[in-house]
Design an enzyme around this catalytic site. Structure first.
Site, PDB file in Angstrom:
ATOM      1  N   GLY A  40       0.743  -1.657   0.253  1.00 19.50           N
ATOM      2  CA  GLY A  40      -0.109  -0.439  -0.135  1.00 19.50           C
ATOM      3  C   GLY A  40       0.718   1.039  -0.017  1.00 19.50           C
ATOM      4  CB  ALA A  43       4.122   0.025   3.476  1.00 24.18           C
ATOM      5  CG  HIS A 252      -2.009  15.303  13.283  1.00 25.30           C
ATOM      6  ND1 HIS A 252      -1.637  13.602  13.744  1.00 25.30           N
ATOM      7  CD2 HIS A 252      -2.055  14.584  11.942  1.00 25.30           C
ATOM      8  CE1 HIS A 252      -1.288  12.560  12.705  1.00 25.30           C
ATOM      9  NE2 HIS A 252      -2.015  13.218  11.196  1.00 25.30           N
TER      10      HIS A 252
END
Length: 493
Positions: A40, A43, A252
């Site tokens: 993917g 990765a 985040h």
């Protein structure tokens, strides 16, 4: 033994004493890193490049580490290596050493194909790992196994179950098994708790590393800003399921807020730091609707993967209020958006006006301390100073620590590099603990449900703008004063 005298005795046996160098030996045993979802985008673009950079810097030794890719795609070892090669270094300008390092690194990678919910593929994966461990140190159970789930959260429970049943380190001789899971950790409080429970039934909290790459950045108010100058760019279907609050703000930016607002921990131990972060989250008051502005850029719904009547915000400004002794009355403004006029992420601490301004000049704006996370990492103090010359006039200037200029030749690690290395070292300081995750979702779930139900609507804004004008009005209402016309320019020699 009399006073002032010493008595020495020869040791005859070490039978019941711990081996002195056990920790050293264990940390130099076989290390198997398994990237699940190896074919993917995450990765290829983040995980494997981070592993390569750690390899280049000597943190992953070729005689200790082996890397396994696992995914459903039926490809060979060489096909996976060729897929990720171009993400490791740019061919143009790459030195001969870089290209040699790429070749050596790729030889450490082996690929195993299998499904995410049946044992056959994971049994084969375990067989490949075990054979490598025997070659590396010959002692079953002393090795370390790190599983990186570069996968959608929907498959976390089945993958974790397969790892638990098929791929764990075999004994308690001192090795370990750890899993890294990527955000999003659920879509609201209920789904996050369900996911945490499913994974928690299989692994201890000390084995689970919930990765939020913002915690790995070198520079980490009270304005916390995240801007992107591009839209969803092919990720419309994914993004529409989550929106800007789930995608950026709830994780985040909220993590950055915790680091800014938390009290000094009693030590730098990971649990002491995470304890203080949880205290901050538990002190945040419920979000009021009149302290939220949502936006959606024009053209967002033109994406064929986005529903025609999507209510998903691509922009949000949220005011959070922390109810404790230190921060009472101080607004924390979290702002994030896509398709805006610039790309940056920063923390901006604005100071109050000085009472009784004695300078007979046009007001330049408030002093601010800015921590710029990306791009061009820097910390600078924006302040009003006298302009050189015979006139008494003022101008905005900076006291500037720009990392690119100050630390020339020093490599600033990517966030994923730091976090993967922390996982190998067993340091959970920069990872999200379960109670911390729960507290974060408790803050935003009521707001998210009101958006999902259509009770709150995003306002339209033009791509390339600052977002909806109502967001600037909310900043002003919260007491934030914008400095118009000032632009920070990174210094150069």
């Amino acid at each position: 033994m009399g006073s002032g005298s010493w008595h020495m005795e020869k040791r005859h046996s070490f039978k019941n004493e711990p081996v002195k160098d056990v920790e050293h030996v264990l940390e130099n045993g076989s290390l198997s890193i398994v990237v699940l979802g190896a074919s993917g985008d995450l990765a290829k673009k983040k995980t494997f490049p981070a592993l390569f950079n750690l390899f280049q810097q000597g943190f992953l030794q070729p005689n200790e580490v082996h890397i396994f890719g696992y995914a459903r795609t039926k490809i060979s070892d060489d096909e996976l290596r060729n897929r990720i090669r171009g993400y490791l270094v740019r061919d143009k300008g790459a030195s001969p050493k870089d290209l040699e390092d790429v070749t050596k690194f790729l030889q450490l990678i082996k690929y195993v194909s299998g499904s995410y919910d049946t044992e056959e593929g994971f049994r084969l994966l375990d067989k490949e790992i075990s054979e490598t461990e025997v070659l590396r140190n010959g002692v079953d159970g002393l090795s370390r196994r790190l599983f990186y789930l570069a996968l959608p959260p929907s498959v976390y429970p089945s993958v974790c179950r397969m790892i638990r049943h098929c791929c764990m380190n075999k004994t308690d001789l001192g090795g370990w098994t750890r899993i890294v899971v990527e955000k999003p950790f659920g879509k609201d409080l209920e789904s996050a708790e369900q996911l945490s429970t499913q994974i928690g039934e299989l692994f201890e909290e000390s084995q689970i590393y919930r990765i939020d790459h913002y915690l790995g950045k070198e520079l980490v108010q009270n304005l916390i800003v995240f801007r992107e100058d591009f839209g969803t760019e092919g990720r419309g279907g994914y993004f529409d399921e989550y929106g800007i609050i789930r995608d950026i703000i709830q994780n985040h930016l909220l993590q950055v807020l915790c680091l800014v607002a938390m009290e000094k921990p009693i030590s730098l131990k990971p649990e002491h730091i995470r304890d203080e972060k949880v205290k901050v989250l538990q002190s945040v008051l419920p979000i009021e609707d009149d302290e939220v502005v949502l936006g959606q850029y024009d053209g967002y719904r033109d994406d064929p993967t986005v529903p025609d009547h999507s209510n998903t915000p691509t922009f949000s400004t949220v005011v959070l209020r922390i109810h404790n002794e230190r921060w009472e009355g101080v607004p924390f403004i979290l702002k994030a958006g896509k398709a805006l006029n610039s790309r940056k992420a920063e923390i901006r601490v604005q100071f109050k006006d000085v009472p009784g301004d004695i300078f007979k000049c046009k007001k330049q704006g408030r002093n601010e301390f800015v921590i710029r996370l990306q791009p061009s990492e820097a910390m600078y103090m924006k302040l009003t100073v006298k302009q050189p010359g015979l006139e008494m006039s003022t101008v905005q200037s900076e006291l500037d620590l720009s990392y690119g200029q100050r630390y020339q030749g020093v490599t600033i690690p990517e966030a994923y590099e730091r976090l993967i290395l922390d996982t190998i070292r067993g340091d959970q300081q920069h990872f999200v603990r379960r109670d911390e995750l729960k507290a974060a979702w408790e803050i935003f779930t009521p707001l998210l449900h009101r958006i999902d139900n259509g009770d709150l609507k995003p306002l339209p804004y033009k791509p390339g703008s600052r977002g909806p004008a109502e967001a600037d009005a909310l900043l002003e209402k919260a007491g934030y004063v914008q400095t118009h016309g000032y632009i920070w320019i990174p210094p150069t020699l």
